[in-house]
Design a protein around this motif. Structure first.
Motif, short mmCIF file in Angstrom:
data_model
loop_
_atom_site.label_atom_id
_atom_site.label_comp_id
_atom_site.label_asym_id
_atom_site.label_seq_id
_atom_site.Cartn_x
_atom_site.Cartn_y
_atom_site.Cartn_z
N GLU A 355 14.38 48.16 56.56
CA GLU A 355 14.25 48.44 55.14
C GLU A 355 15.49 49.12 54.56
OE1 GLU A 355 10.63 50.64 54.70
OE2 GLU A 355 9.42 48.82 54.61
N MET A 356 16.38 49.62 55.43
CA MET A 356 17.59 50.28 54.96
C MET A 356 18.77 49.32 54.87
SD MET A 356 17.25 53.85 57.11
CE MET A 356 18.79 54.53 56.50
N CYS A 357 18.51 48.02 55.09
CA CYS A 357 19.58 47.02 54.95
C CYS A 357 20.05 46.99 53.50
CB CYS A 357 19.09 45.65 55.37
SG CYS A 357 18.72 45.52 57.13
N ARG A 358 21.21 46.39 53.27
CA ARG A 358 21.86 46.46 51.95
C ARG A 358 21.09 45.71 50.88
NH1 ARG A 358 25.90 45.53 55.53
NH2 ARG A 358 25.97 43.31 55.04
N GLY A 359 20.54 44.56 51.21
CA GLY A 359 19.86 43.77 50.18
C GLY A 359 19.33 42.47 50.74
N GLU A 360 18.96 41.56 49.85
CA GLU A 360 18.37 40.30 50.26
C GLU A 360 19.31 39.47 51.12
OE1 GLU A 360 15.28 39.48 49.86
OE2 GLU A 360 14.90 41.35 48.81
N GLU A 361 20.63 39.66 50.94
CA GLU A 361 21.56 38.84 51.72
C GLU A 361 21.46 39.13 53.20
OE1 GLU A 361 23.75 42.57 50.40
OE2 GLU A 361 22.40 41.08 49.52
N ASP A 362 21.00 40.33 53.57
CA ASP A 362 20.85 40.67 54.98
C ASP A 362 19.71 39.90 55.65
OD1 ASP A 362 22.94 42.46 54.93
OD2 ASP A 362 21.68 44.13 54.33
N LEU A 363 18.80 39.36 54.83
CA LEU A 363 17.66 38.64 55.38
C LEU A 363 17.95 37.15 55.53
CD1 LEU A 363 14.70 40.30 53.46
CD2 LEU A 363 15.57 40.84 55.74
N GLU A 364 19.04 36.68 54.99
CA GLU A 364 19.37 35.26 55.11
C GLU A 364 20.04 35.01 56.45
OE1 GLU A 364 18.30 33.00 53.10
OE2 GLU A 364 17.34 34.58 51.93
N VAL A 365 19.24 34.82 57.47
CA VAL A 365 19.74 34.66 58.83
C VAL A 365 19.69 33.19 59.24
CG1 VAL A 365 19.04 36.99 59.44
CG2 VAL A 365 17.49 35.07 59.86
N MET A 380 5.78 52.83 57.01
CA MET A 380 5.76 54.08 56.27
C MET A 380 5.59 53.85 54.77
SD MET A 380 6.06 56.63 58.39
CE MET A 380 6.54 57.93 57.26
N LEU A 381 5.97 52.68 54.28
CA LEU A 381 5.86 52.27 52.88
C LEU A 381 6.58 53.20 51.89
CD1 LEU A 381 2.20 50.94 52.51
CD2 LEU A 381 4.31 49.66 52.85
N PRO A 382 7.86 53.52 52.13
CA PRO A 382 8.59 54.30 51.12
C PRO A 382 8.89 53.46 49.87
CG PRO A 382 10.08 53.60 52.86
CD PRO A 382 8.70 53.21 53.30
N ASP A 383 9.00 52.14 50.07
CA ASP A 383 9.29 51.22 48.97
C ASP A 383 8.50 49.95 49.24
OD1 ASP A 383 10.23 49.39 47.14
OD2 ASP A 383 12.35 49.88 47.43
N ILE A 384 7.36 49.80 48.57
CA ILE A 384 6.46 48.68 48.87
C ILE A 384 7.12 47.34 48.59
CG2 ILE A 384 5.37 48.74 46.60
CD1 ILE A 384 2.76 47.90 47.98
N GLU A 385 7.99 47.26 47.57
CA GLU A 385 8.65 46.00 47.26
C GLU A 385 9.59 45.57 48.38
OE1 GLU A 385 7.72 44.13 44.88
OE2 GLU A 385 6.36 45.64 44.05
N ARG A 386 10.30 46.53 48.93
CA ARG A 386 11.20 46.22 50.05
C ARG A 386 10.39 45.80 51.28
NH1 ARG A 386 15.65 43.80 51.24
NH2 ARG A 386 16.75 44.63 53.05
N THR A 387 9.29 46.49 51.53
CA THR A 387 8.43 46.13 52.65
C THR A 387 7.90 44.71 52.50
OG1 THR A 387 7.76 48.44 52.99
CG2 THR A 387 6.33 46.74 53.91
N LEU A 388 7.44 44.37 51.31
CA LEU A 388 6.90 43.04 51.06
C LEU A 388 7.97 41.96 51.21
CD1 LEU A 388 4.54 43.80 48.05
CD2 LEU A 388 3.84 42.93 50.29
N SER A 389 9.20 42.25 50.80
CA SER A 389 10.26 41.25 50.92
C SER A 389 10.52 40.90 52.38
CB SER A 389 11.54 41.75 50.25
OG SER A 389 12.10 42.84 50.97
N ILE A 390 10.45 41.89 53.26
CA ILE A 390 10.65 41.62 54.69
C ILE A 390 9.46 40.86 55.26
CG2 ILE A 390 10.99 42.68 56.95
CD1 ILE A 390 12.39 44.99 55.55
N ILE A 391 8.25 41.25 54.86
CA ILE A 391 7.05 40.56 55.34
C ILE A 391 7.07 39.09 54.92
CG2 ILE A 391 4.54 40.42 55.14
CD1 ILE A 391 4.49 43.47 54.83
N PHE A 392 7.36 38.84 53.66
CA PHE A 392 7.36 37.47 53.15
C PHE A 392 8.47 36.65 53.80
CE2 PHE A 392 5.41 39.01 48.88
CZ PHE A 392 4.20 39.22 49.55
#
Length: 461
Positions: A355-365, A380-392
């Motif tokens: 969740e501490m990665c820089r942004g969406e570009e880090d998920l384009e693997v 821990m859900l500090p940022d639910i939107e960031r958590t959801l982006s990784i889950i999706f």
């Protein structure tokens, strides 16, 4: 007790043998002549000194005729006709007692004292198969004990040996070819002492070295070893394990100067460390289950160039490592290193690093775990939107996923959890969702039939 006395003798012996504390056995002997006679057939003597007993023995109001702990144990051993198992020790709360509370020469709970052990061991050594001695560190840490030598001289058929909280010597240690299990916990040894252990216990199949101090460049070389649990102190040491039949290894260290492992049959490996300057491991062709925990997961993952055999993977990073300036591990590195994993568990620290990665570009693997079917994570859900982006993202890239399990920290507001659950279930119906809660020092709890009872307002899953 009267009802117990009327039972068939074999059944009474079986019941008495199941008593976890032989102090209860001593009480049975006092109240019944039948129980007193049959108690000698019990094949185990297990006695623990409780903190309450320790405190009463040192109280100014203590009865002058209070029976010493060692005397009670000797009485139990002397009464038994055949003993196969001996376990003597102090309860864990006694570990917190400081040397300031003790007389310098006290030895009433010095349980690895050769004089004391020499009183009871010869009486039961012939049939003895298991021995466990958990000493009182305040009284044992400054006395070097030769209890290992004494045990090796008398117990030729011993199979299991456990010694805790002691300073041990291997002077005079004799070979024990029958011993298959050895546990040394919070003891002090030297490198040459460990070498003697390798030589004198050649048949060991289970070895546990937990918090063994005094080692500099320790080496384990045991040809029959199958299970090893080794927790090393913070001192920077060079570790070597040569075990051609090793199957299960749990290794915890901090910053070893070098780490050499030769275990071609290893299939289950739990490794906890910060970093190793010289990390040398021959390829583990049989490795299936891997658990990695490190403050620097990114660099550690780069070390595992033989991750294609791993099917069950768990990774985590200590929470405090999040504030350390170092490269965070990524899904790209994870997918590339372990492409064939079918089960993945991400601890709370590892997920937080994602969740501490820089942004969406880090998920384009480019890499992906094509066979990944199960994912578990601690959130821990500090940022639910960031958590959801990784889950999706995981759901999108790993099309074989069928089971997704998430444990949310107990301190997270229920409305936030409700939102997470609802959005996940609405986003993907092809997977089986499972939810639970976690907290440090507590047992994980799962919700098997839904989440409404735990998080009101959530969808049933």
């Amino acid at each position: 007790m009267d009802h117990l006395s009327h039972l068939p003798p074999p059944l009474i012996i079986e019941i008495l043998s199941r008593l976890d504390d032989s102090a209860d056995l001593a009480r049975c002997r006092v109240v019944s002549r039948t129980l007193d006679g049959l108690s000698c057939e019990v094949r185990s003597v297990h006695l623990q000194c409780s903190f309450d007993r320790y405190a009463r023995s040192r109280s100014p109001e203590a009865p002058p005729a209070i029976t010493p702990f060692k005397a009670i144990f000797n009485g139990l051993v002397g009464h038994a006709a055949v003993v196969e198992s001996v376990r003597i020790g102090v309860e864990k709360p006694l570990r917190a007692v400081s040397s300031d509370d003790m007389e310098d020469e006290s030895d009433d709970l010095y349980l690895t004292d050769v004089k004391f052990v020499g009183e009871w061991l010869p009486k039961v050594s012939q049939r003895l198969r298991s021995v466990s001695i958990s000493d009182f560190w305040v009284q044992s840490c400054w006395r070097r004990s030769e209890v290992l030598s004494l045990i090796s001289s008398y117990c030729h058929g011993l199979l299991e040996l456990e010694v805790k909280n002691a300073w041990l010597s291997v002077d005079g240690l004799n070979p024990m070819p029958m011993l298959t299990s050895l546990t040394l916990e919070f003891v002090r040894l030297d490198d040459e002492d460990l070498n003697k252990v390798n030589d004198c216990f050649p048949s060991l199949q289970v070895l546990k070295l937990l918090g063994v101090g005094g080692l500099i460049d320790p080496r384990i070389h045991l040809l029959k070893l199958k299970t090893c649990h080794w927790t090393v102190s913070n001192a920077p040491v060079s570790l070597t394990i040569v075990a051609p039949n090793l199957v299960n290894l749990k290794l915890k260290c901090v910053k070893p100067r070098a780490l050499v492992i030769e275990a071609p049959l290893l299939s289950d490996f739990h490794l906890t460390l910060e970093k190793a300057n010289d990390f040398v491991m021959k390829e583990f062709c049989s490795l299936k289950t891997l658990w990695l925990e490190s403050t620097n997961l990114c660099n550690l993952l780069c070390t595992f160039r033989f991750g294609k055999t791993i099917t069950n993977l768990k990774v985590d990073s200590p929470r405090w490592a999040q504030s350390v300036e170092m490269t965070k591990f990524s899904l790209e590195e994870l997918f590339k290193t372990f492409p064939n994993a079918s089960s993945l568990t991400l601890g709370s620290g590892a997920w937080s690093e994602l969740e501490m990665c820089r942004g969406e570009e880090d998920l384009e693997v480019g890499s992906v775990m094509k066979g990944l079917k199960e994912v578990s994570a601690y959130l821990m859900l500090p940022d639910i939107e960031r958590t959801l982006s990784i889950i999706f993202f995981l759901l999108k890239k790993c099309t074989s996923l069928s089971d997704v399990e998430f444990l949310v920290h107990r301190d997270v507001d229920s409305s936030v959890v409700s939102s997470l659950v609802s959005r996940c279930v609405a986003h993907c119906s092809r997977v089986r969702w499972r939810w639970g809660m976690w907290k440090e020092g507590m047992k994980d709890s799962w919700v098997s039939d839904g989440v409404q009872s735990v998080y009101p307002g959530c969808l049933q899953v």
